[in-house]
Design an enzyme around this catalytic site. Structure first.
Site, PDB file in Angstrom:
ATOM      1  N   ASN A  21      -2.944  13.004  -3.712  1.00  0.00           N
ATOM      2  CA  ASN A  21      -3.885  13.419  -4.839  1.00  0.00           C
ATOM      3  C   ASN A  21      -4.527  14.946  -4.367  1.00  0.00           C
ATOM      4  O   ASN A  21      -4.886  15.701  -5.224  1.00  0.00           O
ATOM      5  CB  ASN A  21      -5.121  12.378  -4.621  1.00  0.00           C
ATOM      6  CG  ASN A  21      -4.674  10.996  -5.362  1.00  0.00           C
ATOM      7  OD1 ASN A  21      -3.986  11.240  -6.519  1.00  0.00           O
ATOM      8  ND2 ASN A  21      -5.331  10.071  -5.195  1.00  0.00           N
ATOM      9  N   HIS A  75      -4.702  14.524  -9.230  1.00  0.00           N
ATOM     10  CA  HIS A  75      -4.870  13.324  -9.498  1.00  0.00           C
ATOM     11  C   HIS A  75      -4.075  12.784 -10.417  1.00  0.00           C
ATOM     12  O   HIS A  75      -3.749  11.591 -10.565  1.00  0.00           O
ATOM     13  CB  HIS A  75      -6.397  12.879  -9.963  1.00  0.00           C
ATOM     14  CG  HIS A  75      -7.228  12.621  -8.629  1.00  0.00           C
ATOM     15  ND1 HIS A  75      -7.488  11.733  -7.844  1.00  0.00           N
ATOM     16  CD2 HIS A  75      -8.469  13.830  -8.380  1.00  0.00           C
ATOM     17  CE1 HIS A  75      -8.501  12.046  -6.754  1.00  0.00           C
ATOM     18  NE2 HIS A  75      -8.804  13.217  -7.206  1.00  0.00           N
ATOM     19  N   ASP A  82       0.958  -1.162   0.257  1.00  0.00           N
ATOM     20  CA  ASP A  82       0.026   0.055  -0.178  1.00  0.00           C
ATOM     21  C   ASP A  82       1.042   1.132  -0.143  1.00  0.00           C
ATOM     22  O   ASP A  82       1.764   1.336   0.857  1.00  0.00           O
ATOM     23  CB  ASP A  82      -0.942   0.013   1.299  1.00  0.00           C
ATOM     24  CG  ASP A  82      -1.888   1.048   1.195  1.00  0.00           C
ATOM     25  OD1 ASP A  82      -3.149   0.787   0.605  1.00  0.00           O
ATOM     26  OD2 ASP A  82      -1.750   2.205   1.864  1.00  0.00           O
ATOM     27  N   ASP A 125      -1.710   9.625 -10.427  1.00  0.00           N
ATOM     28  CA  ASP A 125      -1.612   8.563 -11.518  1.00  0.00           C
ATOM     29  C   ASP A 125      -0.285   8.295 -11.542  1.00  0.00           C
ATOM     30  O   ASP A 125       0.352   7.116 -12.140  1.00  0.00           O
ATOM     31  CB  ASP A 125      -2.430   8.874 -12.772  1.00  0.00           C
ATOM     32  CG  ASP A 125      -3.960   8.882 -12.614  1.00  0.00           C
ATOM     33  OD1 ASP A 125      -4.520   8.316 -11.393  1.00  0.00           O
ATOM     34  OD2 ASP A 125      -4.627   9.575 -13.269  1.00  0.00           O
ATOM     35  N   GLU A 152      -4.657   2.497  -4.440  1.00  0.00           N
ATOM     36  CA  GLU A 152      -3.124   2.427  -4.343  1.00  0.00           C
ATOM     37  C   GLU A 152      -2.411   1.065  -3.741  1.00  0.00           C
ATOM     38  O   GLU A 152      -1.499   1.248  -3.234  1.00  0.00           O
ATOM     39  CB  GLU A 152      -2.869   3.669  -3.337  1.00  0.00           C
ATOM     40  CG  GLU A 152      -3.205   3.544  -2.059  1.00  0.00           C
ATOM     41  CD  GLU A 152      -4.515   3.950  -1.574  1.00  0.00           C
ATOM     42  OE1 GLU A 152      -4.681   4.202  -0.384  1.00  0.00           O
ATOM     43  OE2 GLU A 152      -5.237   4.090  -2.670  1.00  0.00           O
TER      44      GLU A 152
END
Length: 375
Positions: free
Chosen positions: A256, A261, A248, A265, A291
């Protein structure tokens, strides 16, 4: 096409051509039986020895064709079936045979059609028309010669027979042209169908890739990973073990919120690239959701698995996503080992518990379920 497949194709073609040649030989045998009936009925002008001579020469011609097929010299020719030569030779011998009939010549005209039918589906229309013209000229020339030498007993009957033969040959030429056009159309449709099938197979492979791949990272998606992991677990034997880990990305929501965002990405894509670089061939990493990622290392030990996860964690902490200024990247990893009698869902739960332990211990670290057992 490989040499072995080409050889197999040639063998299949030669076998088919030999079968067609056997049909031609069968036609000669049937014609010989009809000649026997003619001899018995006294319908020949010449003595039986002349008929036997024609039969012997016809047999020799077929032995020549058989030698070409058995030696495979026919495969070097443009038409390996030798259809046109076989048709022309058969027409020649039939005309020579008809020249020996005194009466009943018209009853054997059907053999002209039988010989030409041998080339209806094989010969191009122009070549077939040429063979039909040879048949007509042979029969008409025979009757004209007998009329010139005053040997023709029934001129009107001979004229009628020649006209009937001409009509039938014209019809056969038209039918051969139609058959060849249909064959060409079917070949084009078959090629078109083959092209459509290839396109469909390509689209199916693309759909399978899309169904198995996470679009953003290019890694396996969750569904495909679970299918691969289940197969690996079923094939696990003896005391071998697989390593299973849940990973994680730390503080991903903050990335974010602060950077957007698009930056998030790019961080996910960076982790995917780092994971590919750190893993062996045969190791499987997939995006598990958001994630979170999942890792499977077949045939590994606890210390090897830990070293691999630590190497991945350290490599990601040093990574710099292109075009994004994100500091302090880190990942938390929960590890467990899969044995032959394990259940995949239970193993994922163990890895998830180890992941939460890594989070509670301050993130950016690896935690393992076997450490709890040792403790």
């Amino acid at each position: 096409m490989t040499p072995s497949s080409q050889a197999g194709t040639r063998r299949s073609l030669q076998s088919l051509l030999l079968k067609r040649f056997g049909m031609a030989v069968g036609t000669y045998v049937l014609t010989g039986l009809l000649c026997g009936v003619g001899v018995f009925a006294g319908l020949f002008n010449a003595p039986p020895l002349a008929v036997l001579g024609i039969g012997a020469l016809a047999t020799f011609s077929q032995l020549v064709f058989l030698g070409l097929f058995l030696s495979r010299l026919n495969l070097r020719l443009a038409d390996p079936s030798l259809t046109e030569p076989q048709v022309l030779v058969a027409l020649l011998w039939l005309t020579a045979l008809l020249s020996q009939f005194s009466e009943g010549r018209g009853s054997l005209l059907v053999m002209y059609m039988l010989i030409l039918l041998f080339g209806v589906f094989q010969l191009p229309p122009k070549v077939f028309a040429r063979c039909a013209l040879v048949a007509f000229l042979g029969f008409a020339g025979l009757n004209l010669y007998e009329a010139y030498t005053l040997q023709l007993r029934a001129p009107r009957m001979a004229l009628m027979q020649a006209c009937v033969l001409a009509v039938v040959l014209v019809w056969l030429c038209l039918f051969a042209s139609y058959a060849q056009a249909m064959r060409q159309r079917m070949r084009q449709r078959r090629f078109a169908l083959q092209a459509h099938q290839d396109t469909l197979r390509g689209m199916m492979r693309q759909l399978e890739d899309l169904a198995a791949t996470d679009e953003l990272t290019g890694l396996c998606n969750r569904r495909h990973f679970l299918r691969l992991a289940s197969c690996e677990l079923e094939n696990l034997r003896g005391d071998r073990q697989h390593g299973l880990a849940l990973l994680d990305l730390d503080h991903f929501k903050r990335i974010n919120d602060i950077h957007g965002h698009a930056a998030g990405d790019r961080v996910l894509q960076t982790f995917a690239a780092v994971a590919r670089a750190c893993l062996r061939d045969g190791d499987v990493v997939a995006r598990y959701g958001g994630e979170e990622f999942v890792l499977l290392l077949p045939n590994t030990e606890a210390d090897q698995f830990t070293a691999c996860c630590e190497r991945l964690r350290e490599a990601f902490s040093r990574a710099e996503p292109l075009g994004v200024q994100v500091a302090n990247l880190s990942v938390s990893i929960g590890m467990t080992l899969l044995s032959a009698d394990d259940d995949l869902d239970e193993a994922l739960q163990r890895a998830d518990q180890a992941l939460y332990q890594a989070k509670r211990d301050g993130r950016n670290r690896c935690a393992a379920t076997w450490e709890d057992v040792d403790a």
